[in-house]
Design a protein around this motif. Structure first.
Motif, mmCIF file in Angstrom:
data_model
loop_
_atom_site.group_PDB
_atom_site.id
_atom_site.type_symbol
_atom_site.label_atom_id
_atom_site.label_comp_id
_atom_site.label_asym_id
_atom_site.label_seq_id
_atom_site.Cartn_x
_atom_site.Cartn_y
_atom_site.Cartn_z
ATOM 1 N N ASP A 11 -109.770 -20.340 63.317
ATOM 2 C CA ASP A 11 -108.457 -20.452 62.674
ATOM 3 C C ASP A 11 -107.545 -21.182 63.635
ATOM 4 O OD1 ASP A 11 -105.795 -19.915 61.569
ATOM 5 O OD2 ASP A 11 -106.793 -18.399 60.332
ATOM 6 N N ASP A 12 -106.741 -22.114 63.142
ATOM 7 C CA ASP A 12 -105.891 -22.890 64.035
ATOM 8 C C ASP A 12 -104.638 -22.128 64.469
ATOM 9 O OD1 ASP A 12 -104.936 -23.081 61.417
ATOM 10 O OD2 ASP A 12 -103.918 -24.969 61.818
ATOM 11 N N GLU A 13 -104.398 -20.960 63.911
ATOM 12 C CA GLU A 13 -103.244 -20.153 64.294
ATOM 13 C C GLU A 13 -103.728 -18.948 65.102
ATOM 14 O OE1 GLU A 13 -99.961 -19.822 61.332
ATOM 15 O OE2 GLU A 13 -101.499 -20.543 59.949
ATOM 16 N N HIS A 15 -102.293 -16.257 66.293
ATOM 17 C CA HIS A 15 -101.916 -14.899 65.899
ATOM 18 C C HIS A 15 -102.744 -14.422 64.708
ATOM 19 C CE1 HIS A 15 -99.483 -17.226 63.034
ATOM 20 N NE2 HIS A 15 -99.381 -16.133 62.312
ATOM 21 N N LEU A 16 -103.202 -15.351 63.855
ATOM 22 C CA LEU A 16 -104.046 -14.970 62.727
ATOM 23 C C LEU A 16 -105.480 -14.683 63.181
ATOM 24 C CD1 LEU A 16 -102.693 -17.353 59.957
ATOM 25 C CD2 LEU A 16 -102.346 -14.890 60.188
ATOM 26 N N ALA A 38 -110.200 -22.890 67.502
ATOM 27 C CA ALA A 38 -108.896 -23.290 66.978
ATOM 28 C C ALA A 38 -108.986 -24.472 66.023
ATOM 29 C CB ALA A 38 -107.954 -23.631 68.131
ATOM 30 N N ASP A 58 -111.256 -20.427 58.618
ATOM 31 C CA ASP A 58 -110.026 -20.855 57.959
ATOM 32 C C ASP A 58 -110.317 -22.190 57.277
ATOM 33 O OD1 ASP A 58 -107.377 -21.180 57.177
ATOM 34 O OD2 ASP A 58 -106.795 -22.067 59.101
#
Length: 265
Positions: A11-13, A15-16, A38, A58
């Motif tokens: 996932d590139d975020e 915190h997610l 990421a 993601d």
């Protein structure tokens, strides 16, 4: 611990990624997160190195989307179980078409994640069923949903017998029996023979579909070796499994995803 299922989260975020890992710790305590990526390119590298049982992808990532990653994994063969995690539900059909086991909307609740975990545990507990990608089951599900019609696969053609390859200024017609191994190199695939080397434009993923799987073994995302030229295996100083060839000095790296081919050797 060695028998614990392993996962990669992409996932590139950040915190997610953290949130999903925390949720998984509650829903599936025995699962070990072997890597976090990421972007799609980093995810492919981690999957190749770690050979996880499960990948949480993601869909919208920079450079290479989760769907692109899934397509590459399916093309390479022996994909891990894939779960897409995204905020955009319009990708659901594409997720199923790429052999996803499940599809989660962000942020995934613990209750919804528990259902996904149950599916994954069932799939991992049935290795004979998991040996083939879940495309047929997904096709049936999509048909029930009335969302899209996915045609059944055509009958497999006869294995490849001849290859037209370039060697210097010449174009050669080579019998596949002459090939020691294939190795992808940028835009070309090298065809390594007992004497010499040729180039073809056919990617490894397409060659794998055309070759006799009993005679040619994929040992890495970028390497297919002729079984009759395999002398044995060894581990190098970095712990990597290496294929030793008959009558050739070079050794070929076996990625973790294909290491089980040699467990009896």
């Amino acid at each position: 611990m060695n028998n614990c299922p392993r996962a990669v989260i992409a996932d590139d975020e950040a915190h997610l990624r953290d949130y999903l890992e925390q949720q998984l710790a509650g829903a599936w305590p025995e699962l070990r997160v072997a890597g976090r990526a990421a972007n799609g390119i980093e995810a492919l590298r981690l999957i190749d190195e770690e050979a996880p049982d499960v990948v949480f992808l993601d869909i919208r990532m920079p450079g290479m989307t989760g769907l692109d990653v899934a397509a590459r994994l399916v093309e390479a063969g022996r994909p891990p179980h894939m779960v897409f995690v995204t905020a955009y539900d319009q990708y659901a059909v594409q997720a199923f078409e790429h052999s996803a086991l499940d599809y989660l909307l962000k942020p995934a609740s613990l209750e919804r994640l528990a259902k996904t975990v149950a599916k994954l545990k069932a799939a991992l507990a049935a290795p004979s069923a998991a040996a083939a990608p879940p495309v047929d089951a997904l096709r049936a599900l999509l048909a029930q949903m009335g969302t899209v019609v996915v045609p059944a696969p055509a009958a497999a053609p006869a294995p490849l017998q001849w290859i037209r390859a370039s060697q210097g200024e010449q174009t050669r017609l080579i019998a596949v029996d002459e090939v020691v191994y294939f190795q992808s190199n940028d835009k070309y695939t090298s065809v390594v023979l007992a004497e010499g080397e040729c180039l073809i434009r056919t990617p490894i993923s397409k060659l794998r579909e055309q070759l006799d799987a009993q005679q040619f073994w994929q040992i890495h995302r970028s390497v297919i070796v002729a079984a009759r030229h395999v002398a044995g295996t060894r581990h190098d100083f970095r712990g990597r499994l290496m294929v030793q060839l008959k009558d050739r000095a070079e050794q070929l790296v076996v990625s973790r995803a294909y290491a089980d081919l040699f467990r009896q050797m």
